[in-house]
Design a protein around this motif. Structure first.
Motif, PDB file in Angstrom:
ATOM      1  N   THR A 232      48.382  21.481 -40.743  1.00  0.00           N
ATOM      2  CA  THR A 232      48.074  20.108 -41.140  1.00  0.00           C
ATOM      3  C   THR A 232      49.209  19.497 -41.935  1.00  0.00           C
ATOM      4  OG1 THR A 232      45.717  20.642 -41.177  1.00  0.00           O
ATOM      5  CG2 THR A 232      46.406  18.678 -42.360  1.00  0.00           C
ATOM      6  N   ALA A 233      49.815  20.300 -42.810  1.00  0.00           N
ATOM      7  CA  ALA A 233      50.959  19.803 -43.580  1.00  0.00           C
ATOM      8  C   ALA A 233      52.117  19.434 -42.658  1.00  0.00           C
ATOM      9  CB  ALA A 233      51.400  20.864 -44.594  1.00  0.00           C
ATOM     10  N   ALA A 234      52.319  20.210 -41.595  1.00  0.00           N
ATOM     11  CA  ALA A 234      53.370  19.887 -40.631  1.00  0.00           C
ATOM     12  C   ALA A 234      53.076  18.564 -39.931  1.00  0.00           C
ATOM     13  CB  ALA A 234      53.502  21.014 -39.609  1.00  0.00           C
ATOM     14  N   ILE A 235      51.801  18.295 -39.654  1.00  0.00           N
ATOM     15  CA  ILE A 235      51.437  17.017 -39.027  1.00  0.00           C
ATOM     16  C   ILE A 235      51.706  15.861 -39.993  1.00  0.00           C
ATOM     17  CG2 ILE A 235      49.532  15.658 -38.114  1.00  0.00           C
ATOM     18  CD1 ILE A 235      48.313  18.202 -37.038  1.00  0.00           C
ATOM     19  N   LYS A 236      51.398  16.053 -41.271  1.00  0.00           N
ATOM     20  CA  LYS A 236      51.650  14.993 -42.256  1.00  0.00           C
ATOM     21  C   LYS A 236      53.133  14.644 -42.310  1.00  0.00           C
ATOM     22  CE  LYS A 236      47.875  15.719 -45.547  1.00  0.00           C
ATOM     23  NZ  LYS A 236      47.561  16.053 -46.955  1.00  0.00           N
ATOM     24  N   LYS A 237      53.965  15.674 -42.346  1.00  0.00           N
ATOM     25  CA  LYS A 237      55.404  15.421 -42.379  1.00  0.00           C
ATOM     26  C   LYS A 237      55.860  14.735 -41.098  1.00  0.00           C
ATOM     27  CE  LYS A 237      59.833  17.634 -43.381  1.00  0.00           C
ATOM     28  NZ  LYS A 237      60.533  16.816 -42.366  1.00  0.00           N
ATOM     29  N   LEU A 238      55.294  15.179 -39.960  1.00  0.00           N
ATOM     30  CA  LEU A 238      55.636  14.565 -38.683  1.00  0.00           C
ATOM     31  C   LEU A 238      55.241  13.095 -38.670  1.00  0.00           C
ATOM     32  CD1 LEU A 238      56.489  14.628 -35.704  1.00  0.00           C
ATOM     33  CD2 LEU A 238      54.196  15.494 -35.155  1.00  0.00           C
ATOM     34  N   ASP A 239      54.074  12.766 -39.193  1.00  0.00           N
ATOM     35  CA  ASP A 239      53.657  11.367 -39.244  1.00  0.00           C
ATOM     36  C   ASP A 239      54.630  10.520 -40.055  1.00  0.00           C
ATOM     37  OD1 ASP A 239      51.409  11.579 -37.629  1.00  0.00           O
ATOM     38  OD2 ASP A 239      50.093  12.118 -39.298  1.00  0.00           O
ATOM     39  N   GLY A 240      55.085  11.074 -41.168  1.00  0.00           N
ATOM     40  CA  GLY A 240      56.058  10.341 -41.971  1.00  0.00           C
ATOM     41  C   GLY A 240      57.360  10.117 -41.223  1.00  0.00           C
ATOM     42  N   ASP A 241      57.831  11.142 -40.522  1.00  0.00           N
ATOM     43  CA  ASP A 241      59.072  10.993 -39.754  1.00  0.00           C
ATOM     44  C   ASP A 241      58.896  10.024 -38.597  1.00  0.00           C
ATOM     45  OD1 ASP A 241      60.215  12.783 -41.488  1.00  0.00           O
ATOM     46  OD2 ASP A 241      60.033  14.511 -40.135  1.00  0.00           O
ATOM     47  N   LEU A 242      57.733  10.029 -37.969  1.00  0.00           N
ATOM     48  CA  LEU A 242      57.476   9.077 -36.896  1.00  0.00           C
ATOM     49  C   LEU A 242      57.460   7.647 -37.422  1.00  0.00           C
ATOM     50  CD1 LEU A 242      54.680  10.900 -34.826  1.00  0.00           C
ATOM     51  CD2 LEU A 242      56.968  10.315 -34.034  1.00  0.00           C
ATOM     52  N   ALA A 243      56.835   7.450 -38.580  1.00  0.00           N
ATOM     53  CA  ALA A 243      56.811   6.117 -39.167  1.00  0.00           C
ATOM     54  C   ALA A 243      58.225   5.656 -39.512  1.00  0.00           C
ATOM     55  CB  ALA A 243      55.929   6.114 -40.414  1.00  0.00           C
ATOM     56  N   GLU A 244      59.041   6.571 -40.019  1.00  0.00           N
ATOM     57  CA  GLU A 244      60.420   6.212 -40.359  1.00  0.00           C
ATOM     58  C   GLU A 244      61.222   5.878 -39.106  1.00  0.00           C
ATOM     59  OE1 GLU A 244      64.337   8.138 -42.639  1.00  0.00           O
ATOM     60  OE2 GLU A 244      62.454   9.253 -42.479  1.00  0.00           O
ATOM     61  N   ALA A 245      61.051   6.678 -38.039  1.00  0.00           N
ATOM     62  CA  ALA A 245      61.775   6.424 -36.800  1.00  0.00           C
ATOM     63  C   ALA A 245      61.329   5.128 -36.137  1.00  0.00           C
ATOM     64  CB  ALA A 245      61.591   7.586 -35.840  1.00  0.00           C
ATOM     65  N   SER A 246      60.050   4.777 -36.290  1.00  0.00           N
ATOM     66  CA  SER A 246      59.551   3.552 -35.671  1.00  0.00           C
ATOM     67  C   SER A 246      59.995   2.308 -36.425  1.00  0.00           C
ATOM     68  CB  SER A 246      58.016   3.589 -35.599  1.00  0.00           C
ATOM     69  OG  SER A 246      57.579   4.696 -34.851  1.00  0.00           O
ATOM     70  N   GLY A 247      60.077   2.399 -37.747  1.00  0.00           N
ATOM     71  CA  GLY A 247      60.368   1.198 -38.537  1.00  0.00           C
ATOM     72  C   GLY A 247      61.816   1.045 -38.940  1.00  0.00           C
ATOM     73  N   SER A 248      62.661   2.004 -38.565  1.00  0.00           N
ATOM     74  CA  SER A 248      64.056   1.938 -38.992  1.00  0.00           C
ATOM     75  C   SER A 248      64.835   0.933 -38.150  1.00  0.00           C
ATOM     76  CB  SER A 248      64.698   3.326 -38.892  1.00  0.00           C
ATOM     77  OG  SER A 248      66.060   3.253 -39.214  1.00  0.00           O
ATOM     78  N   ALA A 249      65.709   0.170 -38.811  1.00  0.00           N
ATOM     79  CA  ALA A 249      66.561  -0.783 -38.099  1.00  0.00           C
ATOM     80  C   ALA A 249      67.697  -0.085 -37.379  1.00  0.00           C
ATOM     81  CB  ALA A 249      67.110  -1.817 -39.083  1.00  0.00           C
ATOM     82  N   ARG A 250      68.133   1.054 -37.867  1.00  0.00           N
ATOM     83  CA  ARG A 250      69.213   1.794 -37.217  1.00  0.00           C
ATOM     84  C   ARG A 250      68.604   2.927 -36.392  1.00  0.00           C
ATOM     85  NH1 ARG A 250      70.103   6.498 -39.989  1.00  0.00           N
ATOM     86  NH2 ARG A 250      69.087   6.679 -42.031  1.00  0.00           N
ATOM     87  N   PRO A 251      69.272   3.288 -35.319  1.00  0.00           N
ATOM     88  CA  PRO A 251      68.714   4.353 -34.458  1.00  0.00           C
ATOM     89  C   PRO A 251      68.577   5.671 -35.212  1.00  0.00           C
ATOM     90  CG  PRO A 251      70.507   3.180 -33.367  1.00  0.00           C
ATOM     91  CD  PRO A 251      70.528   2.732 -34.807  1.00  0.00           C
TER      92      PRO A 251
END
Length: 427
Positions: A232-251
Motif C-alpha cells: 500500500t505504501a508503494a501505491i501511495k508513492k506511485l500516486d504521488g509520482d503519477l500526480a507529479e508526472a501529470s501536472g508537470s510543465a516539463r517532461p
C-alpha cells in the motif's frame, strides 16, 4: 353252405375291426413337431414352469390315446400345443426382461464411468487453471526491466499505462485486504483519482486472519498485514509520482516501472493470502462451484481475472438513481453471494471520462447504492437477524481502465460496475 361261409367271414371281419388300433390324432403329430423346434428349447430354458405344464398336457393326451379315448387325446393335444405357444411367449418376455436388466446394468456402468471421467476432467481442468495462474503470478513477479528513454508521445502512452497499472494494483491490494482483514460495513468507497487512493491505507489488523491448520504455506495474519502495508505504501508513492508526472510543465518520465512493481507486489500479497487459506488436502478449484452457479443463470457472463470471478453490469442507473430493474438484478446477484459467503465482494465503479473532485461524491453514492443492494435484507419477523453475508467493499476506479476507445462513439461502455467475487483460496 356258401351262405354259412359268408357269415363266418363277416363275423371274423367284425372281430378283426374291433381289435384294430385307434388312429392317432393329427394334433399329436403337430405337438411332436412343436416339441422338437427351437421355440420349445427356448421355452424350456427361459420359462421352465410353463414348459412343464405343456409337457404334462402332452403326457395326458398320450395316456388318453392309450385308453382308446381319441376325443380326449385330441382335446388334450390341442391344449398342449396352446400351452407350448404360451410357454414360448413367456420365454420371449423373460428373455426381453433379462436383456433389459443387462442393458440397465451396462448403462449404469457407463454412467458411472462417465461421471468418473467428468470428475477427472474437472480436476485436471482445475489443476490447469491453477497452474496457469501460478505461471502468470510468477511471470508478473519477475524483476521489471528498466524502461529506456522515449519521445513525448511514447511517454504519454506510458503515463496512461502506468495509471492503469496503478488502478490494478489498488484493486488487487483491496482484494487482499478483504481476505486478510475484511472492511467494516458502511465504509466509504476508495477513490482512484489523481489524489492518493484510500484503498488499502488503513493498516490491516494483525492476527485477524491466522493461517488455517493444515494449510500451506503457513503465513500468519501479521506477516500478511505487514506485506499489505508495504504494498500500500508503494501505491501511495506511485500516486504521488503519477500526480507529479501529470501536472508537470516539463517532461518527466512516466513511472511505468514503479507501477509494474506496485502491481506485482499487490498480486503477490493476494496470492500469499490465498495460499494461507487453502487446505493442503483440498484440490484446486475453490471458485468452480460459484462460477457454475453464476453460469447456470445464463444472464451474468462471468469471467475470471487475478482478483477472482467478475460480473460486469451496465445500465444500472438512471442518472444517479438505481433503477428498479438494476436493483432487481443486484438482488438476484446478492442471493448468489449469500450462498457463497466465503467470497468477499468488491464493487468497482468505472467511469467513461475523467471525473473531478466535485463529482466524486455522486459516483461514490452510486457505489454505495450497489453495495446496499447486494447486502441481504433483514427478516421482517426478526429484524435482528439476516442471512450470512460476505464482506462487501466499494471502489471508485475512475476512467483508468477503459474497455473501448475513450474518444470513440461507444465510450459510454466504459461506464460500468464490476462485482468481483474475490477468490479466497488458490484456484
Amino acid at each position: 353252405m356258401i351262405a354259412r361261409r359268408l357269415g363266418g367271414l363277416a363275423a371274423a371281419a367284425v372281430l378283426l375291426g374291433a381289435c384294430a388300433p385307434i388312429p392317432r390324432p393329427a394334433v399329436l403329430d403337430d405337438l411332436d413337431h412343436v416339441r422338437a423346434g427351437a421355440a420349445a428349447a427356448e421355452s424350456k430354458r427361459h420359462a421352465p414352469g410353463a414348459f412343464a405344464r405343456a409337457e404334462k398336457l402332452r403326457s395326458e393326451a398320450l395316456a388318453a390315446l392309450d385308453r382308446g379315448d381319441r376325443p380326449g387325446a385330441q382335446i388334450l393335444g390341442e391344449q398342449a400345443v396352446a400351452a407350448h405357444a404360451h410357454a414360448h411367449a413367456l420365454s420371449r418376455v423373460a428373455r426381453a426382461e433379462t436383456a433389459e436388466a443387462e442393458a440397465k446394468a451396462q448403462r449404469g456402468a457407463g454412467e458411472a464411468s462417465l461421471a468418473g471421467l467428468e470428475a477427472e476432467q474437472a480436476r485436471v481442468a482445475a489443476e490447469v487453471d491453477a497452474l496457469d495462474m501460478r505461471i502468470k503470478v510468477a511471470r508478473d513477479a519477475q524483476p521489471v526491466v528498466p524502461s529506456g528513454k522515449a519521445d513525448a508521445d511514447r511517454e504519454k502512452a506510458r503515463l496512461a499505462a502506468a495509471r492503469s497499472l496503478a488502478l490494478q494494483a489498488r484493486l488487487l491490494c483491496g482484494a487482499a485486504r478483504l481476505l486478510i482483514a475484511p472492511a467494516p460495513t458502511g465504509t466509504a468507497p476508495a477513490t482512484t483519482g489523481t489524489a492518493p487512493a484510500t484503498t488499502g491505507t488503513a493498516p490491516a489488523a494483525t492476527g485477524t486472519a491466522p493461517a488455517t491448520t493444515g494449510t500451506a504455506p503457513a503465513t500468519t495474519g501479521t506477516e500478511l498485514g505487514a506485506r499489505l502495508d508495504e504494498a500500500t505504501a508503494a501505491i501511495k508513492k506511485l500516486d504521488g509520482d503519477l500526480a507529479e508526472a501529470s501536472g508537470s510543465a516539463r517532461p518527466i518520465p512516466a513511472p511505468i516501472d514503479q507501477a509494474s512493481r506496485a502491481r506485482a507486489g499487490c498480486l503477490a500479497v493476494l496470492t500469499a493470502a490465498r495460499r494461507a487459506a487453502t487446505p493442503v488436502t483440498r484440490a484446486p478449484g475453490a471458485g468452480d462451484a460459484l462460477l457454475a452457479d453464476l453460469s447456470a443463470a445464463g444472464t451474468w457472463s462471468p469471467a475470471r481475472d487475478d482478483r477472482g470471478i467478475v460480473i460486469t453490469l451496465r445500465g444500472l442507473f438512471a442518472g444517479n438513481i438505481l433503477t428498479k430493474a438494476g436493483e432487481a438484478r443486484l438482488r438476484d446477484l446478492a442471493l448468489v453471494a449469500a450462498a457463497h459467503p466465503s467470497f468477499p465482494v468488491a464493487v468497482v465503479v468505472h467511469t467513461d471520462r475523467d471525473i473531478s473532485a466535485r463529482e466524486e461524491p455522486a459516483w461514490a453514492a452510486r457505489a454505495d447504492a450497489v453495495v446496499r443492494a447486494l447486502r441481504p435484507t433483514q427478516s421482517a419477523s426478526d429484524p435482528g437477524t439476516s442471512p450470512p453475508s460476505p464482506p462487501i467493499e466499494p471502489f471508485l476506479a475512475g476512467s483508468a481502465a477503459p474497455v473501448v476507445d475513450p474518444a470513440g462513439s461507444e465510450r459510454a461502455r466504459n461506464a460500468r460496475v464490476e462485482v468481483v467475487f474475490v477468490t479466497p483460496e488458490t484456484l
